[in-house]
Scaffold this active site. Sequence first.
Site, PDB file in Angstrom:
ATOM      1  N   ARG A 187       0.826  -1.222   0.000  1.00 17.44           N
ATOM      2  CA  ARG A 187       0.000   0.000   0.000  1.00 17.44           C
ATOM      3  C   ARG A 187       0.859   1.271   0.000  1.00 17.44           C
ATOM      4  O   ARG A 187       0.530   2.262   0.657  1.00 17.44           O
ATOM      5  CB  ARG A 187      -0.952   0.040   1.215  1.00 17.44           C
ATOM      6  N   SER A 247     -11.010  -0.837   3.405  1.00 16.87           N
ATOM      7  CA  SER A 247     -10.339  -1.170   4.659  1.00 16.87           C
ATOM      8  C   SER A 247      -9.909   0.115   5.351  1.00 16.87           C
ATOM      9  O   SER A 247      -9.276   0.972   4.732  1.00 16.87           O
ATOM     10  CB  SER A 247      -9.089  -2.002   4.395  1.00 16.87           C
ATOM     11  N   GLU A 256      -5.464   3.274   6.536  1.00 16.54           N
ATOM     12  CA  GLU A 256      -5.323   3.175   5.072  1.00 16.54           C
ATOM     13  C   GLU A 256      -6.153   4.301   4.449  1.00 16.54           C
ATOM     14  O   GLU A 256      -5.745   4.938   3.490  1.00 16.54           O
ATOM     15  CB  GLU A 256      -5.846   1.808   4.592  1.00 16.54           C
TER      16      GLU A 256
HETATM   17  C1  LIG Z   1     -15.820  -1.327  -1.075  1.00 26.96           C
HETATM   18  C2  LIG Z   1     -14.341  -1.014  -1.170  1.00 26.96           C
HETATM   19  C3  LIG Z   1     -13.436  -2.043  -1.365  1.00 26.96           C
HETATM   20  C4  LIG Z   1     -12.065  -1.778  -1.455  1.00 26.96           C
HETATM   21  N1  LIG Z   1     -11.207  -2.819  -1.645  1.00 26.96           N
HETATM   22  C5  LIG Z   1      -9.894  -2.567  -1.738  1.00 26.96           C
HETATM   23  C6  LIG Z   1      -8.965  -3.638  -1.940  1.00 26.96           C
HETATM   24  O1  LIG Z   1      -9.329  -4.815  -2.039  1.00 26.96           O
HETATM   25  N2  LIG Z   1      -7.646  -3.326  -2.024  1.00 26.96           N
HETATM   26  C7  LIG Z   1      -7.196  -2.047  -1.944  1.00 26.96           C
HETATM   27  O2  LIG Z   1      -5.984  -1.833  -2.040  1.00 26.96           O
HETATM   28  N3  LIG Z   1      -8.038  -1.020  -1.747  1.00 26.96           N
HETATM   29  C8  LIG Z   1      -9.364  -1.244  -1.651  1.00 26.96           C
HETATM   30  N4  LIG Z   1     -10.231  -0.187  -1.472  1.00 26.96           N
HETATM   31  C9  LIG Z   1      -9.709   1.180  -1.319  1.00 26.96           C
HETATM   32  C10 LIG Z   1      -9.649   1.990  -2.635  1.00 26.96           C
HETATM   33  O3  LIG Z   1     -10.609   1.519  -3.564  1.00 26.96           O
HETATM   34  C11 LIG Z   1      -8.267   1.947  -3.274  1.00 26.96           C
HETATM   35  O4  LIG Z   1      -7.309   2.506  -2.409  1.00 26.96           O
HETATM   36  C12 LIG Z   1      -8.233   2.692  -4.618  1.00 26.96           C
HETATM   37  O5  LIG Z   1      -7.017   2.444  -5.229  1.00 26.96           O
HETATM   38  C13 LIG Z   1      -8.396   4.188  -4.462  1.00 26.96           C
HETATM   39  O6  LIG Z   1      -8.612   4.735  -5.750  1.00 26.96           O
HETATM   40  P1  LIG Z   1      -9.481   6.057  -5.967  1.00 26.96           P
HETATM   41  O7  LIG Z   1      -9.482   6.385  -7.411  1.00 26.96           O
HETATM   42  O8  LIG Z   1     -10.797   5.897  -5.333  1.00 26.96           O
HETATM   43  O9  LIG Z   1      -8.602   7.089  -5.156  1.00 26.96           O
HETATM   44  P2  LIG Z   1      -9.132   8.259  -4.204  1.00 26.96           P
HETATM   45  O10 LIG Z   1      -9.777   7.647  -3.014  1.00 26.96           O
HETATM   46  O11 LIG Z   1      -9.910   9.237  -4.980  1.00 26.96           O
HETATM   47  O12 LIG Z   1      -7.729   8.879  -3.760  1.00 26.96           O
HETATM   48  C14 LIG Z   1      -6.832   8.128  -2.977  1.00 26.96           C
HETATM   49  C15 LIG Z   1      -5.473   8.838  -2.977  1.00 26.96           C
HETATM   50  O13 LIG Z   1      -4.919   8.773  -4.282  1.00 26.96           O
HETATM   51  C16 LIG Z   1      -4.660  10.109  -4.737  1.00 26.96           C
HETATM   52  N5  LIG Z   1      -4.922  10.132  -6.193  1.00 26.96           N
HETATM   53  C17 LIG Z   1      -6.007   9.656  -6.849  1.00 26.96           C
HETATM   54  N6  LIG Z   1      -5.840   9.810  -8.168  1.00 26.96           N
HETATM   55  C18 LIG Z   1      -4.640  10.412  -8.339  1.00 26.96           C
HETATM   56  C19 LIG Z   1      -3.903  10.846  -9.485  1.00 26.96           C
HETATM   57  N7  LIG Z   1      -4.345  10.698 -10.737  1.00 26.96           N
HETATM   58  N8  LIG Z   1      -2.696  11.423  -9.278  1.00 26.96           N
HETATM   59  C20 LIG Z   1      -2.195  11.591  -8.024  1.00 26.96           C
HETATM   60  N9  LIG Z   1      -2.853  11.213  -6.906  1.00 26.96           N
HETATM   61  C21 LIG Z   1      -4.055  10.619  -7.080  1.00 26.96           C
HETATM   62  C22 LIG Z   1      -5.588  11.002  -3.961  1.00 26.96           C
HETATM   63  O14 LIG Z   1      -5.081  12.329  -3.897  1.00 26.96           O
HETATM   64  C23 LIG Z   1      -5.572  10.319  -2.609  1.00 26.96           C
HETATM   65  O15 LIG Z   1      -4.399  10.690  -1.920  1.00 26.96           O
HETATM   66  C24 LIG Z   1     -11.607  -0.436  -1.368  1.00 26.96           C
HETATM   67  C25 LIG Z   1     -12.521   0.598  -1.191  1.00 26.96           C
HETATM   68  C26 LIG Z   1     -13.884   0.319  -1.096  1.00 26.96           C
HETATM   69  C27 LIG Z   1     -14.849   1.442  -0.927  1.00 26.96           C
END
Ligand SMILES: Cc1cc2nc3c(=O)[nH]c(=O)nc-3n(C[C@H](O)[C@H](O)[C@H](O)COP(=O)(O)OP(=O)(O)OC[C@H]3O[C@@H](n4cnc5c(N)ncnc54)[C@H](O)[C@@H]3O)c2cc1C
Length: 297
Positions: free
Chosen positions: A171, A220, A290
């Site tokens: 992560r 998580s 996380e």
């Molecule tokens: C139901 C559910 C299940 C999940 N299961 C998992 C799992 O199995 N494994 C896991 O690892 N995670 C899981 N997650 C967490 C999440 O989906 C991941 O961390 C995902 O990668 C976040 O992506 P996002 O586009 O939503 O990022 P956001 O939540 O929008 O942003 C997260 C971070 O990334 C940064 N960011 C986003 N896009 C960019 C970009 N283009 N450039 C620079 N920075 C950026 C943001 O500034 C922030 O700091 C889960 C979440 C939910 C709600």
Amino acid sequence: MGFREELGEIYDIDLKTDEPMKKHTTIGLGGAADYYTEIKSLYSLNRAVTLARRYRVPVKIIGSGSNLLVSDDGFHGLVISTKRLSDVFGKKDGVMAMCGATLASLVGFAAKNRLTGLEALCGIPGTVGGAVVQNAGAFGVSVGDFVVSVETLKRGKLFRYDAEECGFGYRKSRFKKSGETIVSATFALKNGKLTDINNKISEYTKKRRSSQPPDKNCGSVFVNPKGGYAGELIERAGLKGFRSGGAAISFKHANFIVTSSSATATDVYNLIQYIKKTVKDKFGVTLKEEVEFIGEF
Ligand SMILES: Cc1cc2nc3c(=O)[nH]c(=O)nc-3n(C[C@H](O)[C@H](O)[C@H](O)COP(=O)(O)OP(=O)(O)OC[C@H]3O[C@@H](n4cnc5c(N)ncnc54)[C@H](O)[C@@H]3O)c2cc1C
């Protein structure tokens, strides 16, 4: 002209003010962002970030908002969503996805082209940008395992990093602190059979459904501590079902917080602090979030 006016003049910007962040986070909570835009081109992304820097306005880039808890007081700055930069292409050395492509669409594109590798990640509700920053992973594999290169934008310049320069770990990646915007990433995948790929996707989807709550959440809450599982510690501390206002620790998976319609981001934040204290007192383990907090708590 001030920041708002100059920002509004950017071609294709579609600027919103006082935009409720509960509309843009999977947990469905959070106050308003002073400014919000779903960027449609790298040109406007660069212009908006440059303008914000000139006016000293804080900027937050977001994807699907699936790893975020935004304060009830909102975010006093500019939120830039990448969700419209969502193209996925086939390339000689793999599949290239723009930062706002969802992992589901990336896995879908790969499946259509009979490319295998990413199936375990299909149920993560994030974008490629968010997944690269977090090195998101599931069922023993992480996004970084498949990355060939990542392209970023920083201070008006494009950079390209090979996988070994990305600092991927559990992560984590170099991009968590580098202040760069992920623009795109290229993934190396293997040729596979469509039926095998689809079977894997259904298998992982089933596993996820059986272990995670269906309610709105932010994934998580804590990263797993070395040699253990955050969910197991929370469960052993007797906290399953424990509530703070409208937020509760899921009965299905103790590392998830679920919410009722009356929940606030403060309820979730307070519950997180309570879990940390209880687990520290009982087991001497300091859990690390996380989920990322945005704004003031
Ligand atoms: C139901 C559910 C299940 C999940 N299961 C998992 C799992 O199995 N494994 C896991 O690892 N995670 C899981 N997650 C967490 C999440 O989906 C991941 O961390 C995902 O990668 C976040 O992506 P996002 O586009 O939503 O990022 P956001 O939540 O929008 O942003 C997260 C971070 O990334 C940064 N960011 C986003 N896009 C960019 C970009 N283009 N450039 C620079 N920075 C950026 C943001 O500034 C922030 O700091 C889960 C979440 C939910 C709600």
